[in-house]
Design a protein around this motif. Structure first.
Motif, short mmCIF file in Angstrom:
data_model
loop_
_atom_site.label_atom_id
_atom_site.label_comp_id
_atom_site.label_asym_id
_atom_site.label_seq_id
_atom_site.Cartn_x
_atom_site.Cartn_y
_atom_site.Cartn_z
N PHE A 123 -16.34 -5.25 3.97
CA PHE A 123 -15.91 -6.02 5.13
C PHE A 123 -17.11 -6.66 5.81
N ALA A 124 -17.06 -7.97 5.98
CA ALA A 124 -18.13 -8.72 6.62
C ALA A 124 -17.56 -9.43 7.85
N PRO A 125 -18.41 -9.74 8.83
CA PRO A 125 -17.93 -10.47 10.01
C PRO A 125 -17.21 -11.76 9.63
N GLY A 126 -16.09 -12.02 10.27
CA GLY A 126 -15.30 -13.19 9.97
C GLY A 126 -14.23 -12.97 8.93
N GLY A 127 -14.27 -11.84 8.23
CA GLY A 127 -13.27 -11.53 7.22
C GLY A 127 -12.00 -10.95 7.81
N ALA A 128 -11.20 -10.34 6.97
CA ALA A 128 -9.93 -9.77 7.39
C ALA A 128 -9.65 -8.50 6.62
N VAL A 129 -8.86 -7.62 7.21
CA VAL A 129 -8.46 -6.38 6.57
C VAL A 129 -7.04 -6.05 6.99
N THR A 130 -6.30 -5.42 6.12
CA THR A 130 -4.96 -4.93 6.44
C THR A 130 -4.97 -3.42 6.39
N ILE A 131 -4.62 -2.79 7.50
CA ILE A 131 -4.51 -1.33 7.56
C ILE A 131 -3.03 -0.97 7.37
N GLN A 132 -2.77 -0.18 6.33
CA GLN A 132 -1.39 0.18 5.99
C GLN A 132 -1.11 1.63 6.38
N CYS A 133 -0.02 1.83 7.09
CA CYS A 133 0.43 3.16 7.50
C CYS A 133 1.79 3.42 6.87
N ARG A 134 1.90 4.54 6.17
CA ARG A 134 3.15 4.88 5.49
C ARG A 134 3.77 6.11 6.16
N VAL A 162 6.58 1.36 5.48
CA VAL A 162 5.18 0.95 5.54
C VAL A 162 4.98 -0.09 6.63
N ALA A 163 4.03 0.16 7.52
CA ALA A 163 3.64 -0.81 8.55
C ALA A 163 2.27 -1.36 8.19
N GLU A 164 2.12 -2.67 8.27
CA GLU A 164 0.86 -3.33 7.94
C GLU A 164 0.27 -3.98 9.18
N PHE A 165 -0.92 -3.53 9.55
CA PHE A 165 -1.63 -4.06 10.71
C PHE A 165 -2.81 -4.89 10.19
N ARG A 166 -2.75 -6.18 10.43
CA ARG A 166 -3.80 -7.07 9.93
C ARG A 166 -4.79 -7.40 11.05
N ILE A 167 -6.07 -7.26 10.75
CA ILE A 167 -7.13 -7.60 11.70
C ILE A 167 -7.86 -8.82 11.15
N HIS A 168 -7.78 -9.94 11.87
CA HIS A 168 -8.43 -11.18 11.44
C HIS A 168 -9.80 -11.32 12.11
N ASN A 169 -10.63 -12.16 11.53
CA ASN A 169 -11.92 -12.52 12.11
C ASN A 169 -12.70 -11.28 12.54
N LEU A 170 -12.97 -10.42 11.59
CA LEU A 170 -13.62 -9.14 11.88
C LEU A 170 -14.97 -9.32 12.56
N SER A 171 -15.27 -8.39 13.48
CA SER A 171 -16.57 -8.36 14.14
C SER A 171 -17.03 -6.91 14.20
N ARG A 172 -18.26 -6.69 14.65
CA ARG A 172 -18.80 -5.34 14.74
C ARG A 172 -17.97 -4.46 15.68
N THR A 173 -17.33 -5.07 16.67
CA THR A 173 -16.52 -4.28 17.62
C THR A 173 -15.26 -3.71 16.97
N ASP A 174 -14.86 -4.25 15.82
CA ASP A 174 -13.68 -3.73 15.11
C ASP A 174 -14.01 -2.49 14.29
N ALA A 175 -15.29 -2.23 14.06
CA ALA A 175 -15.68 -1.08 13.25
C ALA A 175 -15.30 0.22 13.96
#
Length: 215
Positions: A123-134, A162-175
């Motif tokens: 994961f790099a700044p500006g990227g995206a991640v999807t957190i999946q909860c089952r 399954v719930a999918e939480f997407r975080i766009h435009n990642l930054s250090r504060t999302d870590a």
């Protein structure tokens, strides 16, 4: 000509206090949890309120900056959102209400959910991640929380398990470390135990990510 004297009484407005739970957000039945409120000045009086309750819950005059409000033998009626306010013992003017803190009841009948990330790393700044909860129970609401950041909580009512939480435009504060809980739509204050945490590392380079995992 007589001069006119005008006396102006200045009200003292106190900064709103902070509030937190000594234990984690989810509390089991018949256990004890302590809500803490603290101000920026000594010799303050604190009042604790529960949202939806017309009466004051507790009143405390601590010796220091922190007031503690214990709730013994936690029951379902104790679950909900709490706020506090404070004033000087010599003043009649109250501060604004604190931000709310939510006290949730953990129900062991709800299966503990699982959590994962997609992609799982890189994961790099500006990227995206999807957190999946089952949630094995299915059909309820899902809460995603970041450790140490109550304001980051997100809620979803997925159609499946399954719930999918997407975080766009990642930054250090999302870590940080994320976990999720499952609950029922009929009672928003009752939920499962938190899932095992998953760590989101936001780094400038792959080498930096490998270095952070090595520590």
């Amino acid at each position: 000509m007589a001069s006119e004297l005008t006396i102006v009484f200045l009200e003292t407005y106190w900064p709103k206090p902070s509030i937190s739970l000594r234990l984690s957000r989810g509390v089991a039945l018949e256990t004890t949890v302590t809500i803490q409120c603290w101000a920026w000045h000594h010799n303050m009086r604190f009042l604790l309120y529960k949202d939806g309750s017309p009466t004051t819950q507790q009143e405390v005059e601590p010796a220091g900056l922190v007031a503690e409000f214990p709730i013994h033998f936690m029951s379902q009626r104790d679950a909900g959102s709490y706020r506090c306010r404070c004033r000087s013992k010599q003043s009649s003017y109250w501060s604004e209400f604190s931000d709310p803190v939510k006290l949730e009841l953990v129900d062991p009948s709800y299966p503990k959910p699982s959590i994962s990330m997609c992609p799982s790393e890189g994961f790099a700044p500006g990227g995206a991640v999807t957190i999946q909860c089952r949630c094995r129970s299915g059909g309820g609401r899902v809460l995603l929380s970041k450790a140490g950041d109550p304001a980051s909580q997100r809620v979803m009512d997925p159609t499946g398990d399954v719930a999918e939480f997407r975080i766009h435009n990642l930054s250090r504060t999302d870590a940080g470390n994320y976990s999720c809980q499952c609950g029922a739509q009929r009672d928003p204050n009752v939920c499962s135990e938190p899932s095992d945490p998953v760590e989101l590392v936001v780094a400038e380079s792959l080498q930096e990510q490998r270095g952070s995992r090595g520590h």
